[in-house]
Motif scaffolding. Structure first.
Motif, PDB file in Angstrom:
ATOM      1  N   UNK A   1      -1.043   4.307   6.936  1.00  0.00           N
ATOM      2  CA  UNK A   1      -2.015   5.067   6.128  1.00  0.00           C
ATOM      3  C   UNK A   1      -3.049   4.112   5.623  1.00  0.00           C
ATOM      4  N   UNK A   2      -3.893   4.763   4.588  1.00  0.00           N
ATOM      5  CA  UNK A   2      -4.533   3.557   4.368  1.00  0.00           C
ATOM      6  C   UNK A   2      -5.466   3.273   3.249  1.00  0.00           C
ATOM      7  N   UNK A   3      -4.835   2.950   2.193  1.00  0.00           N
ATOM      8  CA  UNK A   3      -5.659   2.658   1.024  1.00  0.00           C
ATOM      9  C   UNK A   3      -4.908   1.657   0.182  1.00  0.00           C
ATOM     10  N   UNK A   4      -5.605   0.692  -0.347  1.00  0.00           N
ATOM     11  CA  UNK A   4      -4.978  -0.243  -1.264  1.00  0.00           C
ATOM     12  C   UNK A   4      -5.226   0.261  -2.670  1.00  0.00           C
TER      13      UNK A   4
ATOM     14  N   UNK B   1      -9.910  -1.139  -0.643  1.00  0.00           N
ATOM     15  CA  UNK B   1      -9.868  -1.633   0.726  1.00  0.00           C
ATOM     16  C   UNK B   1      -9.370  -0.513   1.631  1.00  0.00           C
ATOM     17  N   UNK B   2     -10.174  -0.132   2.608  1.00  0.00           N
ATOM     18  CA  UNK B   2      -9.839   1.026   3.453  1.00  0.00           C
ATOM     19  C   UNK B   2     -10.182   0.740   4.908  1.00  0.00           C
TER      20      UNK B   2
ATOM     21  N   UNK C   1      -5.622   0.320  -6.741  1.00  0.00           N
ATOM     22  CA  UNK C   1      -6.035  -0.549  -7.829  1.00  0.00           C
ATOM     23  C   UNK C   1      -4.875  -0.677  -8.809  1.00  0.00           C
TER      24      UNK C   1
ATOM     25  N   UNK D   1       0.856  -1.189   0.000  1.00  0.00           N
ATOM     26  CA  UNK D   1       0.000   0.000   0.000  1.00  0.00           C
ATOM     27  C   UNK D   1       0.890   1.237   0.000  1.00  0.00           C
TER      28      UNK D   1
ATOM     29  N   UNK E   1      -8.480  -0.108   7.774  1.00  0.00           N
ATOM     30  CA  UNK E   1      -8.022  -1.383   8.329  1.00  0.00           C
ATOM     31  C   UNK E   1      -8.184  -1.412   9.851  1.00  0.00           C
TER      32      UNK E   1
END
Lengths: 100, 285
Positions: free
Chosen positions: A64-67, B247-248, A69, A28, B250
């Motif tokens: 942090x936080x987003x995957x 996906x967010x 695409x 990520x 977590x």
């Protein structure tokens, strides 16, 4: 929490790959825009096809936080390439003297 | 001296001892019904035989709670997936007790699996159930999980958000509230909650509202003002929210149970929770 920063090529190698039984890598972007994986993905590594992961340097990092695409990852790669092009264009080119 | 006649009664070999789901699940987990030791030297040390007895008692309890016939493969008539996190590995924690050939979970990112359950790292760890909510009716569904970590923050413990077609989401505790969404109008509904420990569930059985539960007790009845449909194509993820494919949020909460299925009554939710807690006590977690 410890993480390790990886580059675009390393990301390509681990994308959609297992790091151990039934466990997939999930690289990520952190809040600073670095591509990262986490200490669990490094410490629990059993996939010898990407053995280099175990030698990554782990550092403390806020998460942090987003995957991303696939399209977003491609956009990130394009940014890296564009940055390299800018570096090349601004690099001083010294004339080469050739003795005949 | 007269001859003595001894008659021995042997049980017929085809009498079922275990529930079909117990046999299939622990077979897939490769946990034999014997003295094999698991999690030796830890607080969760247990033998294979003890796991079989404990899990089967839970399955029997749930079937009794829900009025299902014993010794029939029928948990699937009420549930789509139940992940009881027995076995201590990613492979076993991914297995669906309802049918271990369906909705096998896929773990990604950082997780720690052991006898105490499954712990996501809160940074990039999540599990994809592969279950799409449209396989259920929005007016006949329930979802839940068992949390072992008390934290307060914007962490989604399970969720699948399809903003066009219906939402499922569980923020177990954020800003002091249990904040959930169940095919609502894109808005979460909140109710104050003291901590994020225990079995949290949401269920819906009508077009007007849904209910949220903590450890078998009703937390709130939330009004749903629109979109009484459930056409979501977004699979539900655990320990993070699948928001239209991204996906967010977590979650760092350790968990030992995740389930989804048809709706339950208040009494069924309470009984389901009590039966689960008995298994958890046996497993010392």
């Amino acid at each position: 929490m410890k993480i390790a920063i990886i580059n675009a090529e390393q990301h390509r190698e681990i994308y959609e790959q297992l790091y151990s039984d039934n466990m997939y890598f999930n690289p990520i972007l952190d809040k600073d825009g670095n591509m990262i994986i986490t200490e669990q993905e490094i410490d629990q590594l059993t996939n010898q096809n990407v053995a280099w992961v175990s030698s990554l340097i782990k550092v403390e990092k806020d998460s942090q936080l987003k995957t991303l695409t696939k399209e977003e990852w491609i956009a990130e790669d394009i940014k890296v390439i564009e940055q390299k092009l800018v570096e090349l264009k601004t690099k001083e080119i010294k004339p080469i003297q050739i003795k005949l | 001296m007269k001859d003595k006649l001894y008659i021995t009664f042997l049980p017929p070999t085809d009498v079922a001892i275990w529930q079909p789901e117990t046999i299939a699940y622990l077979g897939a987990a490769v946990i034999p019904d014997d003295t094999s030791l698991y999690f030796g030297g830890t607080a969760y040390q247990i033998t294979g035989a003890e796991i079989w007895t404990a899990l089967d008692a839970c399955v029997v309890g749930w079937k009794t709670d829900l009025g299902l016939t014993l010794f029939q493969n029928n948990l699937s008539t009420r549930f789509k997936y139940i992940y009881p996190r027995i076995g201590g590995t990613a492979a076993t924690h991914a297995l669906n007790l309802v049918d271990p050939t369906l909705y096998t979970g896929t773990f990604s990112g950082g997780w720690t699996h052991d006898g105490s359950g499954a712990l996501p790292n809160g940074t990039n760890g999540y599990m994809n159930t592969g279950f799409i909510p449209s396989a259920l009716s929005v007016t006949n569904c329930s979802f839940g999980f068992d949390s072992k970590t008390d934290t307060n923050g914007l962490f989604s413990d399970f969720g699948g958000i399809d903003t066009s077609n219906g939402d499922v989401n569980m923020y177990t505790r954020v800003s002091g509230n249990n904040n959930t969404r169940l095919a609502g109008n894109g808005v979460n509904s909140a109710v104050a909650v003291a901590d994020s420990l225990g079995l949290f569930a949401i269920k819906r059985d009508n077009t007007l509202n849904y209910k949220a539960y903590k450890e078998g007790s009703v937390l709130a009845t939330h009004t749903v003002t629109s979109r009484p449909i459930f056409n979501s194509t977004i699979p539900i993820t655990e320990a993070a929210q699948n928001a239209n494919g991204s996906i967010i949020q977590y979650s760092p909460r350790k968990r030992t149970l995740l389930f989804g299925g048809l709706s339950m009554t208040d009494t069924e939710v309470a009984d389901f929770t009590t039966t689960w807690r008995t298994l958890e006590t046996t497993l010392n977690r």
